[in-house]
Motif scaffolding. Structure first.
Motif, short mmCIF file in Angstrom:
data_model
loop_
_atom_site.label_atom_id
_atom_site.label_comp_id
_atom_site.label_asym_id
_atom_site.label_seq_id
_atom_site.Cartn_x
_atom_site.Cartn_y
_atom_site.Cartn_z
N GLU A 46 0.83 -1.21 0.00
CA GLU A 46 0.00 0.00 0.00
C GLU A 46 0.86 1.26 0.00
O GLU A 46 0.54 2.23 -0.68
CB GLU A 46 -0.94 -0.01 1.20
N ALA A 47 1.96 1.23 0.75
CA ALA A 47 2.85 2.39 0.79
C ALA A 47 3.52 2.61 -0.56
O ALA A 47 3.66 3.75 -1.02
CB ALA A 47 3.90 2.21 1.89
N VAL A 48 3.93 1.53 -1.22
CA VAL A 48 4.54 1.65 -2.55
C VAL A 48 3.52 2.21 -3.53
O VAL A 48 3.84 3.10 -4.34
CB VAL A 48 5.07 0.28 -3.03
N ARG A 49 2.29 1.72 -3.46
CA ARG A 49 1.24 2.22 -4.35
C ARG A 49 1.00 3.71 -4.13
O ARG A 49 0.88 4.49 -5.08
CB ARG A 49 -0.05 1.43 -4.11
N GLU A 50 0.96 4.12 -2.87
CA GLU A 50 0.75 5.54 -2.55
C GLU A 50 1.91 6.40 -3.05
O GLU A 50 1.71 7.47 -3.62
CB GLU A 50 0.58 5.73 -1.05
N ALA A 51 3.14 5.92 -2.86
CA ALA A 51 4.32 6.67 -3.31
C ALA A 51 4.32 6.82 -4.82
O ALA A 51 4.64 7.89 -5.35
CB ALA A 51 5.60 5.97 -2.85
N LYS A 52 3.95 5.76 -5.53
CA LYS A 52 3.94 5.85 -6.99
C LYS A 52 2.82 6.77 -7.48
O LYS A 52 2.98 7.47 -8.48
CB LYS A 52 3.83 4.46 -7.60
#
Length: 102
Positions: A46-52
């Motif tokens: 979820e954090a990777v998705r948000e960062a992207k």
């Protein structure tokens, strides 16, 4: 509970049933560890998705400005930030959220 040395010569599966330290307790502990690992992996995804998603919000002009001091083009800067977002998403979120707000 005392340690019975006669029991130690038996295979673990035959040492007084499944309620031993090597039976139910170990399985419960492993199940808790698996659940914790799954939760951590989900949080990371979820954090990777948000960062992207935040990276998509940064304009090409701003990426060119950010990359200029270290000799990167806008495309190279976007690629570098995407790499950082994949490896350390919380760092990327913190940095990119400032860029999106401004």
């Amino acid at each position: 509970m005392s340690l019975d040395h006669g029991i130690l010569n038996l295979p673990i599966a035959k040492r007084g049933g499944i309620d031993t330290l090597f039976g139910v307790n170990r399985r419960q502990h492993e199940a808790q560890q698996r659940a914790a690992q799954k939760a951590a992996a989900k949080k990371l995804r979820e954090a990777v998705r948000e960062a992207k998603c935040l990276l998509e919000g940064v304009s090409e002009e701003r990426l060119a400005e950010l990359g200029a001091p270290i000799g990167l083009t806008a495309r190279q800067c976007r690629k570098k930030l995407a790499s950082i977002a994949h490896v350390r998403p919380h760092l990327a979120i913190r940095a990119l959220s400032k860029e999106v707000r401004s």
